[in-house]
Enzyme design. Sequence first.
Site, PDB file in Angstrom:
ATOM      1  N   CYS A 146       0.842  -1.208   0.000  1.00 27.11           N
ATOM      2  CA  CYS A 146       0.000   0.000   0.000  1.00 27.11           C
ATOM      3  C   CYS A 146       0.875   1.256   0.000  1.00 27.11           C
ATOM      4  O   CYS A 146       1.457   1.595  -1.015  1.00 27.11           O
ATOM      5  CB  CYS A 146      -0.975  -0.027   1.172  1.00 27.11           C
ATOM      6  SG  CYS A 146      -2.350   1.135   0.978  1.00 27.11           S
ATOM      7  N   HIS A 171      -3.861  -5.167   0.502  1.00 22.31           N
ATOM      8  CA  HIS A 171      -3.338  -5.659   1.784  1.00 22.31           C
ATOM      9  C   HIS A 171      -3.447  -7.183   1.850  1.00 22.31           C
ATOM     10  O   HIS A 171      -4.515  -7.719   2.142  1.00 22.31           O
ATOM     11  CB  HIS A 171      -4.103  -5.033   2.951  1.00 22.31           C
ATOM     12  CG  HIS A 171      -3.806  -3.579   3.145  1.00 22.31           C
ATOM     13  ND1 HIS A 171      -2.774  -3.134   3.937  1.00 22.31           N
ATOM     14  CD2 HIS A 171      -4.397  -2.470   2.619  1.00 22.31           C
ATOM     15  CE1 HIS A 171      -2.740  -1.809   3.904  1.00 22.31           C
ATOM     16  NE2 HIS A 171      -3.707  -1.381   3.122  1.00 22.31           N
ATOM     17  N   GLU A 211      -2.253  -9.046   4.096  1.00 24.31           N
ATOM     18  CA  GLU A 211      -2.229  -9.506   5.479  1.00 24.31           C
ATOM     19  C   GLU A 211      -3.619  -9.655   6.087  1.00 24.31           C
ATOM     20  O   GLU A 211      -3.776 -10.314   7.123  1.00 24.31           O
ATOM     21  CB  GLU A 211      -1.388  -8.552   6.337  1.00 24.31           C
ATOM     22  CG  GLU A 211      -1.952  -7.154   6.531  1.00 24.31           C
ATOM     23  CD  GLU A 211      -1.577  -6.168   5.440  1.00 24.31           C
ATOM     24  OE1 GLU A 211      -1.639  -4.956   5.696  1.00 24.31           O
ATOM     25  OE2 GLU A 211      -1.227  -6.613   4.323  1.00 24.31           O
TER      26      GLU A 211
END
Length: 510
Positions: A79, A167, A169
């Site tokens: 990001c 993202h 994660e």
Amino acid sequence: MVEKIIIVDFGSQYTQLIARRVRELNVYCEIHPFNSTLELDDTVKAVILSGSPFSVRDENAPQIDLSNIKGKMPLLGVCYGAQYMAQHFGGQVLPSETREYGRANLSYVSKTNPFMKGISDNSQVWMSHGDTIKQVADNFEIVASTEDVKVAAYQIKGEDTYGIQFHPEVYHSTEGLELLKNFIVTVAGCFQNWTASSFAETTVANLKEKLGSDKVVLGLSGGVDSSVAAMLLKEAIGDNLYCIFVDNGLLRKNEFEQVLEQYKDLGLNIKGVDAKSRFYDALKGESDPEKKRKAIGRAFIEVFDEEANELTDIKWLAQGTIYPDVIESVSATGGPSATIKSHHNVGGLPDFMKLKIVEPLRLLFKDEVRRVGKALGLPDNLLGRHPFPGPGLAIRILGDITPEKVRLLQEADAVFIDGLKKAGLYDSVWQAGVILLPVQSVGVMGDERTYENAVALRAVESTDGMTADWVHLPYEFLAKTSNEIINKVKGVNRVVYDISSKPPATIEWE
């Protein structure tokens, strides 16, 4: 030497989730602030740049010198990290023309790039940004796109340097862990050999070196964190560990006696201290949640200072501090992330207490602590114990604290927790408790009108406490529990169930 990944923190609330995902791959990682000096020794296999609440176009946007990293070792920007590299190496980042938040699906995936190996053409990803990479330099190769985001992922040609606009994660990026594995294992060549057993072995060795023949005093709470910390220290320094369990008057019903007995079975050198009146005095008339936490912290430190002074040559205070405590109290690394709430065991010691701090679990999440405890041979009934807040029932009593309120809450809590165990629901809940609300309500018992207290039941499922969702307990169980609390706990005539998730709420009410 343990191989590791360095995560550079630009202040994103997702930074800790990146660390969690890396560790799920059995690779050790550390989070460092963007403005710190990175020690890039032979153990560092790759660097990941986190997201950020800032825009790369901001005048005060976080900056980092990548000259010793980019092109010299694998580097991944997530990001903000991806936008930072695009902006600083010949590209252009501009405000997004359309909203780029939430779920999106990849519309193009490179089939030849090792970073994108095995990622589906239509893979769901999670976007969260207000800027977009409008243009990249000629030596950037776009390796993934969505319908709205052309530069969803890129590689700088001739380098193991990658950037992703989404993202990986977060849970909503369905193949995010696979993507991180591609970077960490395929590109960076990590061996995935960081396990609970290896952590325990390394930590014990480090504690032996750090503490030598020094004596350590540890505050035990009966919970998983302090118990695992105690066993690591016991392995490292043996009889030089002195454990103290303080009854602060804010424990669960009968917990003081039960925990003392359990620790003696583990062979720990433990002393029980009854300090209930001291904590009640410190909390008298105090209703503000932060002030209650700090009052408990001060009393806790004072009790420990007195107890430590009764021992000879104590040089260290050990604590069971874990990562979520640190993250919610202050920025995990000194970076620009937000404070959520303070924790009584985070932030150092006052000047009058001449002890150094040792925190063996400071960089572990709760599920990792349990795995380490299992590797050390701790019993399942201790490892499976629900988390319990350091300030105890004080932050489950909204408003001021009195012994009578504590008694009432202990009785209600015992009904709830014992009921979960009897119904076989305890192990399917991550954390549960009862909250005494600062309101009274009208009720009817027999032919009489009552005006008594209301309590809220709270039960959540989680992995590490960073996020949580409420548990869908059976209606029959909730009805039975409500009825039992109202009938058995004098002073309660109403029971409600909290169905808030974290975020936006927190697990505890204060």
